[in-house]
Design a protein around this motif. Structure first.
Motif, short mmCIF file in Angstrom:
data_model
loop_
_atom_site.label_atom_id
_atom_site.label_comp_id
_atom_site.label_asym_id
_atom_site.label_seq_id
_atom_site.Cartn_x
_atom_site.Cartn_y
_atom_site.Cartn_z
N ASP A 80 56.12 77.67 42.05
CA ASP A 80 56.36 77.64 40.60
C ASP A 80 57.71 77.01 40.27
O ASP A 80 57.84 76.24 39.31
N ILE A 81 58.72 77.31 41.06
CA ILE A 81 60.04 76.73 40.83
C ILE A 81 60.00 75.22 41.04
O ILE A 81 60.61 74.46 40.28
N THR A 82 59.26 74.76 42.03
CA THR A 82 59.12 73.32 42.26
C THR A 82 58.53 72.64 41.03
O THR A 82 59.01 71.59 40.60
N THR A 83 57.50 73.24 40.44
CA THR A 83 56.91 72.69 39.22
C THR A 83 57.92 72.66 38.08
O THR A 83 58.04 71.65 37.37
N LEU A 84 58.69 73.72 37.92
CA LEU A 84 59.68 73.79 36.84
C LEU A 84 60.83 72.81 37.08
O LEU A 84 61.40 72.28 36.12
N LEU A 85 61.17 72.55 38.32
CA LEU A 85 62.17 71.52 38.64
C LEU A 85 61.66 70.14 38.25
O LEU A 85 62.38 69.34 37.66
N HIS A 86 60.38 69.86 38.57
CA HIS A 86 59.79 68.55 38.29
C HIS A 86 59.70 68.26 36.79
O HIS A 86 59.81 67.10 36.38
#
Length: 114
Positions: A80-86
């Motif tokens: 989820d954090i990876t998606t929010l970073l992107h």
């Protein structure tokens, strides 16, 4: 207060915001735009909103600490954090930790008849 507005946008709106800064020299408020309501809700799921809530105003956090705060599995939180970073909602600090650099979030979009 460091606030971000999350909303629906299009190329015309982006150009308008850019030109307002260019013409006036005045700083615009922080804005993160999605091209449709569907994309906004697909990206900002309930669990991701919980992450943002836990991270608001908290400074730099490790992914493990974020997972602890929301009582979730580290691997799932990492995804989820990876998606929010992107999508630009989270930043990665030089320390390798993640940060939600805002103290408040405002969501703004209008529902119109089809």
């Amino acid at each position: 207060m460091n606030e971000v507005t999350i909303g629906i946008t299009n190329r015309e709106s982006i150009n308008s915001r850019f030109m307002a800064v260019f013409d006036t020299g005045q700083k615009q408020s922080q804005f993160i735009g999605f091209e449709s309501e569907e994309m906004l809700w697909k990206t900002l799921t309930l669990k991701r909103w919980q992450l943002l809530k836990a991270m608001t105003g908290a400074g730099e956090l490790s992914i493990r600490e974020v997972a602890r705060r929301v009582d979730r599995d580290v691997k799932a939180v990492h995804g989820d954090i990876t998606t929010l970073l992107h999508c630009g909602l989270l930043d990665k600090a030089n320390s390798g930790k993640v940060i939600f650099p805002y103290d408040a979030v405002h969501v703004d979009f209008m529902l119109r008849a089809a």
